[in-house]
Scaffold this active site. Structure first.
Site, PDB file in Angstrom:
ATOM      1  CG  ASN A   1      10.967   4.374  -1.281  1.00 41.99           C
ATOM      2  OD1 ASN A   1      10.883   5.575  -1.158  1.00 41.99           O
ATOM      3  ND2 ASN A   1      11.099   3.546  -0.247  1.00 41.99           N
TER       4      ASN A   1
ATOM      5  CD  GLU B   1      -0.295   8.818   0.550  1.00 43.57           C
ATOM      6  OE1 GLU B   1      -0.838   7.709   0.790  1.00 43.57           O
ATOM      7  OE2 GLU B   1       0.909   8.940   0.279  1.00 43.57           O
TER       8      GLU B   1
ATOM      9  CG  HIS C   1       1.214   4.805  -3.030  1.00 40.95           C
ATOM     10  ND1 HIS C   1       0.512   5.914  -3.384  1.00 40.95           N
ATOM     11  CD2 HIS C   1       1.180   4.763  -1.668  1.00 40.95           C
ATOM     12  CE1 HIS C   1       0.066   6.521  -2.286  1.00 40.95           C
ATOM     13  NE2 HIS C   1       0.457   5.832  -1.230  1.00 40.95           N
TER      14      HIS C   1
ATOM     15  CD  GLU D   1       2.960   2.280   1.516  1.00 42.52           C
ATOM     16  OE1 GLU D   1       3.446   2.976   0.610  1.00 42.52           O
ATOM     17  OE2 GLU D   1       2.389   2.765   2.524  1.00 42.52           O
TER      18      GLU D   1
ATOM     19  N   GLY E   1       6.763   4.349   9.437  1.00 44.25           N
ATOM     20  CA  GLY E   1       5.639   4.039   8.554  1.00 44.25           C
ATOM     21  C   GLY E   1       6.006   3.083   7.445  1.00 44.25           C
ATOM     22  CB  ALA E   2       4.754   1.524   4.782  1.00 40.25           C
ATOM     23  CG  MET E   3       8.631   6.098   1.114  1.00 37.89           C
ATOM     24  SD  MET E   3       7.378   7.399   0.839  1.00 37.89           S
ATOM     25  CE  MET E   3       7.561   7.633  -0.946  1.00 37.89           C
TER      26      MET E   3
HETATM   27 ZN   LIG Z   1       0.351   6.090   0.840  1.00 38.95          ZN
END
Ligand SMILES: [Zn+2]
Length: 881
Positions: free
Chosen positions: A292, A347, A328, A325, A288-290
């Site tokens: 951080n 999310e 976030h 992302e 996926g994608a994160m």
């Molecule tokens: Zn997300």
């Protein structure tokens, strides 16, 4: 995080929560005692790539707010060699590890006084191929194709504790300073810029600056033979980092990030808080994608764009994922949910914000209409809102806000309800409060909670303050109870009455629930949109002229279904040409849902399709393609299926003919996407003409790759793969083996998995046991065979026989959904029973929710199939008259 959702239907328990309170550290759920908090970590990690091990040490400045006799923090699969407090080494027997609860307890010789202290630990751990904690990624280097290894981390929700012992719950914010030693020719990346670097005996020591106060799950460390390209926007250094030779394909991501960052700087009212932002493409590990903080990781195909080979669909997905992302970085990182029961806050919000930003800069993509129709023909999962609403109508759904007791439950909170219903509700709320008022509320919220945590109540309070409306009261039913309503409209001349009830699919005796619904409506042909808050079970629309046509849920922006009485529906059918695309797609979605819910015969939906104005609107046609795809997979191989396929092709073929094979000059990118979507759909529906044309174009492509537009490659390969013989299957396989592009690899292996010839499908299944694909992708191949080859039985028999070897390729979360995920393509009741029996003796308790979802889906399909067959036969017979 954006999870790679393989096969999701929705799950869970029917729970209603008490209205929650604003954030307060002391009252936040979690396992760790709150009398001690970490302030600052100084961590040193030395990887040993040859042994896949690492050595670590850390000093943590902690603060005790009450006198204590022991320290309790998180640690998992780490060996703790030494511990000392305030410089005094503790005897080994004071260190206790509890792997079941993932805790490390240190008994103290003396009572620790209130105030600041220093804890020092020495530890070691393993680097594994699974995308949890510290992992390694084998990959083929671009160009030479040499086999290389890169290292990375993935911590959300609770795997930072596999990297270093820590207070690994989101409300225990602290500053983190990382130091590491890596080979000299490697690049090391973490959340913050490098503070210093110098040569040591085994390579180079790299020291990163300390982060601002943040949650432990947001730490990141990636290292390997990496390249970077960079730019600057609004004072922030932005880089795209990839394995050697691939960074230039990050150009599109780099430019997009610069644009997106400045949009958010303005929207949130607080500029991006770190000195740099790295977008890191990783060649495996997790899929996926994160988000951080300062160092976002993406599975390579979600970040890299090769203008010569990548499709428009990939380009769009890259933008959307980056926008999600990057949102976030504020919503999630700067302000973090207090506990995982509020994961939706992270999310749902990032999904909504990412879509809003993507739509703003790319109006031609029709983001709200088409978002997350994954146009890769093998991953078509339906419009985002539709997917969430379908799952939310089932008995296995849950409230957006749900109690989360432990780490395993936190892991399973990453689902469609959290992401998509969350986003859909926020969009409805924004349109009800007004765009500017909503933004002002968000600015208040960020300003009030930055570098801290929050709950849903804090967000509602900020939005109430900005709007003067009782937001918490309106929101409660949407976030604290499962499901959503259908609004029924009845008309008697000038009198229009509305009533609401819970909308369900395959869920007899569902508990009745009520919502406060921000209902919108308009008189067809007039611009003005009226809105009113429907607060009770029944309501009336005031001041409507008798002979005018009324459409509810303007632009389909509301998260509810509408069921019209017969005369209102007939009137709408007669006025379709005057409705905009959004409203037409909304009618399609609602009528298809009414058919699934057994509230209407399939003729309601098919008649609507027949009456649509001619055209080739992407979102409209894709809605139809998705519904046809569902029906096609439901029907067994019998005359009903053949007749249906013929009928479905007769609806879709004219649109394809209008578009043609060759791109027109200056055509919209939507036309290109629709062309690809229709090729895959018509091929899947056994259209002989399309199949022959795909074979011809594929043969040419093998010799001369430029001859086939990147946008069409996935679809053409998919159709060729489905109809492959030994020779073309081997050709596809060779192409897949050869390429170093993950996007291309995906296309070829998806095509292999679709083979209808059972002998070839069996060969595709065998590949999942080899190391041809990145570990995280191998299992997907089995799911693809189940879905596309027409032989879900082959896929399941293979999986059953090789379960142990297959599950070694995935983490706990993937393991929970793998077996149940293979059943959702069956539509015989006996398979539901088979899964239940299999689960009882073979699957862990943690997979119970996934099993329940799959059982519900199989049972629904079985019942739906029985109902649908005679309805379809009757409809098709009527067309032939
Ligand atoms: Zn997300």
């Amino acid at each position: 995080m954006r999870v790679s959702v393989a096969l999701t239907v929705s799950f869970a328990l029917l729970t209603t929560m008490d209205a929650e309170n604003p954030y307060e550290f002391a009252n936040t759920p979690g396992k760790l005692p709150k009398q001690v908090v970490p302030l600052e970590y100084s961590i040193r990690i030395i990887p040993d790539v040859a042994k896949f091990m690492f050595a670590g040490s850390e000093t943590v400045k902690i603060k005790a707010t009450a006198p204590i006799r022991e320290l309790v923090l998180n640690s998992l699969e780490l060996d703790i060699a030494k511990a000392s407090i305030d410089g005094i080494q503790l005897p080994p027997d004071t260190i206790k590890l509890d792997p079941n609860n993932e805790l490390l307890t240190i008994a103290l010789p003396n009572e620790l006084k209130v105030g600041e202290h220093s804890l020092a630990l020495e530890f070691s751990g393993k680097i594994t191929p699974k995308g949890r904690g510290f992992y390694y990624m084998p990959y083929q280097e671009e160009g030479a194709g040499a086999k290389k290894i890169a290292l990375g981390t993935q911590f959300e929700p609770s795997d930072a504790r596999r990297f270093f012992p820590c207070w690994d719950e989101p409300s225990f914010r602290a500053r983190f300073q990382l130091t590491t030693v890596v080979p000299e020719n490697w690049l090391a990346v973490s959340n913050m810029p490098i503070e210093s670097e110098h040569k040591v005996a085994i390579g180079k020591e790299v020291r990163f600056q300390a982060t601002p106060s943040m949650s432990s799950y947001l730490n990141v460390f990636v290292t390997g033979e990496l390249d970077a390209i960079e730019t600057k926007a609004a004072g922030t250094q932005i880089r795209v980092i990839a394995t050697k030779g691939k960074a230039e394909w990050g150009r599109y991501a780099l430019e997009s990030t610069a644009q997106i960052l400045q949009y958010y700087n303005d929207y949130f009212g607080v500029p991006y808080p770190l000195p740099k932002l790295d977008q890191i493409a990783i060649p495996g590990g997790f899929g996926g994608a994160m988000e951080n903080w300062g160092g976002i990781t993406y599975y390579e195909s979600a970040l890299l764009f090769d203008p010569k080979k990548s499709s428009a669909a990939t380009r769009q997905r890259i933008y959307e994922v980056i926008a999600h992302e990057t949102a976030h970085q504020w919503f999630g990182d700067l302000v973090t949910m207090a506990w995982w029961d509020n994961l939706w806050l992270n999310e749902g919000f990032a999904s909504w914000m990412g879509s809003k930003c993507t739509a703003h800069f790319n109006p031609e993509w029709e983001v709200w209409l088409a978002k997350n129709i994954q146009r890769d023909p093998t991953r078509r999962t339906g419009i985002a809102k539709e997917v969430a609403m379908e799952g939310d109508a089932r008995s296995t759904t849950h409230a957006i806000q749900q109690p989360v007791a432990n780490e395993a439950e936190a892991n399973s909170a990453f689902d469609d309800i959290t992401y998509r219903k969350g986003q859909s509700f926020l969009r409805m709320l924004e349109s009800f409060l007004g765009e500017n008022v909503f933004r002002d509320g968000i600015r208040r919220y960020i300003a009030a909670h930055k570098y801290s945590n929050s709950t849903t109540a804090d967000l509602w309070n900020a939005l109430s303050d900005a709007s003067g409306k009782p937001v918490a009261e309106i929101a409660a039913a949407w976030t604290e109870q499962p499901g959503f309503p259908v609004v029924m409209m009845k008309r008697d001349g000038e009198k229009i009455s509305l009533s609401q009830e819970r909308f369900t699919i395959n869920f007899a005796n569902a508990p009745a629930l009520l919502w406060k619904i921000p209902v919108t409506y308009f008189v067809v042909g007039e611009k003005k949109i009226e809105s009113r808050l429907m607060t009770g079970k029944i309501d009336n629309l005031p001041n409507v002229v008798a002979n005018r046509v009324i459409k509810l849920n303007a632009n389909g922006a509301g998260n509810y279904r509408v069921q019209y009485d017969e005369s209102s529906w007939k009137a709408l059918l007669g006025a379709l040409a005057k409705l905009n695309l959004e409203d037409r797609v909304n009618l399609l979605s609602d009528s298809w849902a009414l058919v699934q819910a057994n509230r209407a015969d399939v003729s309601l939906y098919l008649e609507l399709i027949g009456k649509l104005p001619r055209g080739h609107e992407l979102a409209e046609r894709d809605q139809i393609v998705n519904a046809f795809d569902y029906i096609n997979r439901l029907l067994p191989d019998n005359p009903t299926r053949e007749k249906f396929q013929e009928y479905a092709r007769s609806i879709l073929q004219p649109t394809f003919d209008e578009l043609g094979w060759e791109p027109k000059k200056n055509e919209s990118p939507r036309d290109s996407l629709l062309r690809a979507s229709l090729i895959a759909a018509l091929g899947d529906l056994n259209g002989q003409e399309i199949i022959a044309a795909c074979k011809k174009r594929f043969e040419k492509f093998v010799v001369d790759p430029v001859s086939l537009a990147p946008d069409l490659r996935a679809s053409v390969c998919f159709v060729v793969g489905q109809n492959a013989d030994d020779a073309s299957w081997n050709q596809l396989h060779d192409l897949g083996l050869k390429t170093t592009s993950i996007e291309e690899k995906q296309n070829y292996y998806d095509a292999l998995a679709g083979a209808r010839d059972p002998k070839l499908a069996a060969k595709a299944l065998q590949i999942s046991l080899t190391d041809e694909l990145p570990t995280s992708r191998a299992l997907h191949l089995v799911g693809k065979v189940a879905r596309y080859s027409g032989h879900p039985d082959l896929a399941w028999d293979f999986a059953k026989a090789n379960m142990k070897a297959l599950l070694e390729k995935t983490d706990a979360v993937g393991a929970n959904s793998f077996a149940p995920g293979l059943f959702v393509f069956f539509s015989e009741k006996a398979r539901a029973d088979e899964l239940k029996t299999y689960a009882k003796s073979n699957l862990p308790a943690a997979s119970a929710k996934e099993v329940a979802k799959a059982v519900d889906e199989v049972e629904f399909r079985a019942a739906f199939k029985q109902r649908l067959m005679p309805q379809l036969t009757a409809w098709i017979a009527k067309q032939e008259l």
